[in-house]
Motif scaffolding. Structure first.
Motif, PDB file in Angstrom:
ATOM      1  N   GLY A 207       0.839  -1.199   0.000  1.00 44.32           N
ATOM      2  CA  GLY A 207       0.000   0.000   0.000  1.00 44.32           C
ATOM      3  C   GLY A 207       0.870   1.243   0.000  1.00 44.32           C
ATOM      4  N   SER A 208       0.395   2.292  -0.647  1.00 45.62           N
ATOM      5  CA  SER A 208       1.162   3.528  -0.765  1.00 45.62           C
ATOM      6  C   SER A 208       0.301   4.686  -0.276  1.00 45.62           C
ATOM      7  CB  SER A 208       1.538   3.715  -2.238  1.00 45.62           C
ATOM      8  OG  SER A 208       1.972   5.030  -2.468  1.00 45.62           O
ATOM      9  N   TYR A 209       0.795   5.398   0.759  1.00 44.27           N
ATOM     10  CA  TYR A 209      -0.021   6.436   1.388  1.00 44.27           C
ATOM     11  C   TYR A 209       0.717   7.764   1.434  1.00 44.27           C
ATOM     12  CZ  TYR A 209      -2.207   2.085   2.490  1.00 44.27           C
ATOM     13  OH  TYR A 209      -2.756   0.838   2.346  1.00 44.27           O
ATOM     14  N   PRO A 210       0.295   8.694   0.596  1.00 40.70           N
ATOM     15  CA  PRO A 210       0.964  10.002   0.547  1.00 40.70           C
ATOM     16  C   PRO A 210       0.627  10.834   1.776  1.00 40.70           C
ATOM     17  CG  PRO A 210      -1.012  10.055  -0.802  1.00 40.70           C
ATOM     18  CD  PRO A 210      -0.877   8.635  -0.290  1.00 40.70           C
ATOM     19  N   VAL A 220       4.304   6.978   2.659  1.00 38.51           N
ATOM     20  CA  VAL A 220       4.574   5.808   3.485  1.00 38.51           C
ATOM     21  C   VAL A 220       4.194   4.575   2.681  1.00 38.51           C
ATOM     22  CG1 VAL A 220       4.023   4.564   5.602  1.00 38.51           C
ATOM     23  CG2 VAL A 220       4.164   7.057   5.636  1.00 38.51           C
ATOM     24  N   VAL A 222       3.530   0.641   2.852  1.00 41.70           N
ATOM     25  CA  VAL A 222       3.216  -0.384   3.837  1.00 41.70           C
ATOM     26  C   VAL A 222       3.164  -1.733   3.127  1.00 41.70           C
ATOM     27  CG1 VAL A 222       1.558  -1.191   5.541  1.00 41.70           C
ATOM     28  CG2 VAL A 222       1.883   1.255   5.186  1.00 41.70           C
TER      29      VAL A 222
END
Lengths: 246, 246
Positions: A207-210, A220, A222
């Protein structure tokens, strides 16, 4: 074929509460249930927040029962007119909502006499036929387990103590391990290479969280998997990828 | 028959995000959307938190489209492989997910050249055919409006600025006014009389929320109605009821 131990256990959470939908109360239960289940090796697949309306509760419960191993509900088990969870869940199961003698005895001991329980409080001792109790030391009023549906309080402290006591009793799979990498770059910079890594590591969920903090842009990443060895390999590739851009 | 102005406008919110279901991220959007809509006179009827899976998004969107005036989604509109919201919503509508020229121009201006947009970022300019833009000053990447579905970012700051800009443009009913009474008594004490008040005030929704702070037990009564006069009357009855027990 996967062995029984490798099977993924799933759960759904139904948050019953006009107070969440109106914005009056900020939900504190979703993230606690999500974290507790995932750490235990049970995957929370869906959450629904629905109003205190019988048909809505019946519909959500029956939909979740078909799909998930475990269903948790929060809210609507108090003594007031808007507390309709147990009667609605009884209806979903097609059974009666009946006085549970053990729950009644707990209330009787707590309030001291049948008169003090009163007609409202006695509703808290009613549960779908065939339910077991979920104990609660804070307000004494118990939650209920009917087959794979766990009927919990809405007050966060009580809900949390109930779910803490339930989780050790459940069948569960391998826990999902999680690793995080914080990168001081916009996600668009690494998105394409990240997608390549995801394609090569099917057992890992990436997962990719700006984020945007004080004009600092970052991402981030994950990584989650039940396979720790492969998780570590995938993480190393992500770290190398980020080094190429920083 | 109710006039058009008195009709109740309804909404559903779909939170798209593995990070919420895994417990990694605590949702900050539900309560903001709930509060904003209710203050504006739009009733949030259901929230679903679902994973980044196309079929799940299609299913939730189509179910909500049949039932509610407005649907809001949060999350999944970035440049990475797990951002599949617009393609899934296009599928729900049975239309193509196409390059939106206006969105592309915004990204082009922000990144400076077609090369810098790159193949990942260009995905952020794709939207269901027939979409309008929802502007975003923070990261530039816009959200999209397709008929009555509003496709918003997941990052809270961006989501909030998007919903603030949308709400003034919506048709809405009378706002629900809300009054609260904090009573230092357990809800079981007043539950029966409260139910009588609820029966006599059908236009008012009375919610009862117990709390337990430092061994202090109390109850917050929340009364909500679009009719302020009747709301005030019901509140006075609740206040008198509480006086009988304190």
């Amino acid at each position: 074929m996967k062995s029984a131990k490798e099977r993924i256990y799933t759960a759904g959470l139904v948050v019953i509460g006009n107070e969440i939908l109106s914005g009056r109360t900020e939900d504190k239960n979703i993230s606690y249930v999500a974290t507790s289940l995932n750490q235990a090796g049970i995957r929370l697949n869906e959450v629904r927040v629905i109003p205190d309306i019988e048909d809505e509760i019946v519909f959500a419960i029956n939909y979740f029962r078909e799909r998930f191993d475990y269903i948790f509900t929060t809210g609507g088990i108090g003594p007031t007119h808007d507390d309709i969870t147990t009667q609605s869940i009884a209806k979903a199961f097609g059974v009666k909502n009946i006085l549970n003698q053990e729950a009644y005895n707990i209330l009787l001991e707590f309030y001291g006499s049948p008169e003090k329980i009163n007609e409202s409080r006695i509703r808290m001792a009613y549960a779908p036929e065939g339910s077991e109790l979920i104990y609660n030391s804070l307000s004494k009023a118990p939650g209920f387990k009917k087959e794979n549906v766990f009927i919990l309080a809405g007050v966060p402290k009580i809900m949390m103590s109930m779910i803490d006591s339930i989780i050790p009793t459940l069948d569960k799979g391998k826990p999902l391990k999680s690793l995080e990498v914080d990168a001081a770059i916009p996600e668009g910079t690494i998105a394409s290479s990240l997608s390549d890594i995801q394609d090569r590591y099917r057992e890992v969920e990436i997962g990719s969280y700006p984020y945007y903090d004080n004009n600092k842009v970052g991402t981030v990443l994950v990584l989650r998997s039940t396979n720790e060895e492969i998780l570590e390999k995938a993480k190393n590739e992500v770290v190398l990828l980020i080094k190429r851009f920083t």
